[in-house]
Design an enzyme around this catalytic site. Structure first.
Site: not given
Ligand code: SIN
Length: 506
Positions: A124, A346, A381
């Site tokens: 990610e 978020h 974060r």
């Molecule tokens: C996501 O699945 O993109 C969210 C994961 C997160 O907010 O750490």
């Protein structure tokens, strides 16, 4: 009103912070003799399994791969957080990560593995290594099930559909008034230690990936008790919320970009490399601002996410939940078509200030998970560090509280029954004002005007008889003002708090 009940520990919230805490805590009690065991109650505001944890898609970050290390994960976390993180808390949490993952597995969580039987680690934004453990694209639901599996096995006590509406310090403990939304009565609870695990503040905004109960009431109650609140302005916007004209908001996991999906503008050109050499996998604050800019240039409310280059087998295997939701919500098959996406509120990187054990500045009051500000996230974060923080801080807090003594005998004769002051406010107006002023890109004048407008609404709002909705709306208004005041007090743009420079047009 029901009779006063007394517990050593009361936990508000049943996501990863609250339930992991309960699991570690109760496990320890079972090693003690009966008369030494401390009592615990978990309270959830809505259905106990409808938490932000249960909605998490991507996964939990942990350096479990041989090519990875605690120091690399720490460095990525600091880098994403603009180096204003608390380094020692960051190191402490990430050092605990591998053990926390094993704890989750022992409670019943299942993380995907590859053909060689190793963890199938996802990538990610902001991570220099693939280190996201996941359960397809429904990791949170699987973790939530495991948390309950362990909690039920330990015979934990839980009260659902109850909202804490008032907390007062009483002697060495806390008197908490719970309002039961089903029975419509008050339950007074006295506890020696109070653990806030109430989640995020998404419901302060018009669009959010958070559950309907996430309006920050734990932060509000802690603030009323005099606890220090830090960095409420540090609101993380996820770059890829699904753009829906009508209907509920939905997250498109960052793991899809990790698997190769690319952001495109309205000319269908890939644009992220113009903004950052890490492209679509730069940290979230950078990607959200780039999308915001492209939306502004094109005068459109979304950009495109292209997952069509990823093999259909891979998509079917790893992203079936997202495929289904895109079809159901906007009629788009992401295996063949582009997905319209926009930045969406978020995560709250700030919250109740805690030490490395989750203790707030008020003795006996703890905060775990998104409602807390431990220092792990700094100014932004790192993706998938939130579930990790929830379980690790739960362990540290439980070890600290378990070292404590049983509650002293209390004789409370005077239970305050007066309900909290609450206002009748147009909450949609509050959300609109906050969303416009405290979005991805902020403007000093707009923030100042927004505070004035919210103060004006507050002055002119009528007091009203107690209703849960009005209580929540009052919390929304008060926290929105606090958030904007925090934003205005920050001189510099940093991480998720980005204020447009003032341009001199003379
Ligand atoms: C996501 O699945 O993109 C969210 C994961 C997160 O907010 O750490």
């Amino acid at each position: 009103m029901s009779k006063l009940k007394v517990y050593d520990v009361l936990v508000l919230g049943s996501g990863i912070g609250g339930l992991s805490f309960a699991n570690y805590f109760l496990e320890k009690q079972q090693t003690k003799s009966l008369n030494e065991q401390l009592s615990l109650l978990v309270v959830s505001k809505g259905e106990a399994d409808q938490t932000n944890t249960a909605w998490a898609q991507g996964g939990i970050a942990a350096p479990v791969n041989e090519a990875d290390s605690v120091s690399l994960h720490v460095m990525d976390t600091l880098n994403a957080g603009a180096f204003v993180n608390d380094v020692s808390v960051t190191e402490k949490i990430i050092t605990q990560a591998a053990e926390a993952v094993q704890d989750l597995i022992s409670w019943g969580a299942e993380f995907d593995k590859n053909k060689m039987g190793e963890f199938d680690l996802g990538l990610e934004g902001g991570h220099s290594n693939a280190r996201i453990l996941h359960h397809r694209d429904v990791t949170g639901a699987n973790i939530q099930k495991a948390l309950f599996n362990k909690f039920n096995h330990l015979k934990g006590e839980l009260k659902a559909q109850c909202v804490a509406i008032k907390v007062t310090k009483s002697g060495k403990g806390f008197l908490v008034l719970l309002y039961d939304k089903v029975e419509k009565i008050l339950h007074p609870i006295y506890c020696a230690q109070l653990v806030m695990a109430t989640g995020g503040i998404g419901q302060l905004f018009l669009h959010t990936t958070n559950t309907k109960d996430s309006n920050g009431d734990g932060i509000f109650l802690a603030h009323q008790l005099g606890a220090a609140i830090r960095d409420l302005a540090m609101v993380q916007f996820h770059p890829t919320g699904l753009y829906v004209k009508e209907g509920k908001d939905f997250l498109i996991t960052e793991a899809l970009r990790g698997a190769g999906a690319e952001l495109l503008n309205h000319e269908h050109e890939s644009f992220m490399l113009k903004y950052d050499q890490r492209g679509s996998l730069a940290p979230r604050d950078i990607v959200s601002r780039a999308i915001w800019n492209e939306m502004k240039l094109a005068v459109k409310p979304f950009v495109w996410l292209d997952a069509t280059k990823i093999s259909i087998d891979h998509l079917n295997q790893h992203f079936s939940n997202i495929i289904k939701n895109c079809i159901d919500r906007v009629g788009i098959d992401l295996r063949k078509e582009l997905i319209p996406v926009m930045p969406i509120q978020h995560y709250s990187c700030g919250g109740i200030l805690t030490d490395e054990f989750g203790m707030s500045t008020v003795e006996g009051l703890y905060a775990i998970g998104e409602c807390a500000s431990t220092g792990l996230h700094g100014a932004n974060r790192l993706a998938s560090n939130s579930l990790l923080e929830g379980i690790c801080m739960a362990k540290f807090a439980s070890e600290k509280i378990n070292g404590g003594k049983q509650i002293e005998t209390v004789s409370i004769t005077n239970i305050p029954t007066d309900l909290p002051d609450q206002l009748s406010v147009d909450v949609d107006q509050v959300k609109l004002i906050l969303s416009e002023a405290a979005g991805v890109v902020r403007n000093r004048l707009s923030m100042t005007n927004a505070v004035e407008n919210l103060e004006h609404l507050k002055r002119n709002a009528l007091n009203t008889l107690f209703e849960v909705a009005d209580f929540e709306n009052t919390v929304t208004l008060e926290l929105s003002i606090l958030l904007l005041q925090d934003a205005i007090s920050k001189e510099e743009s940093i991480g998720v708090h980005y204020v447009e420079p003032i341009t001199d047009n003379r």
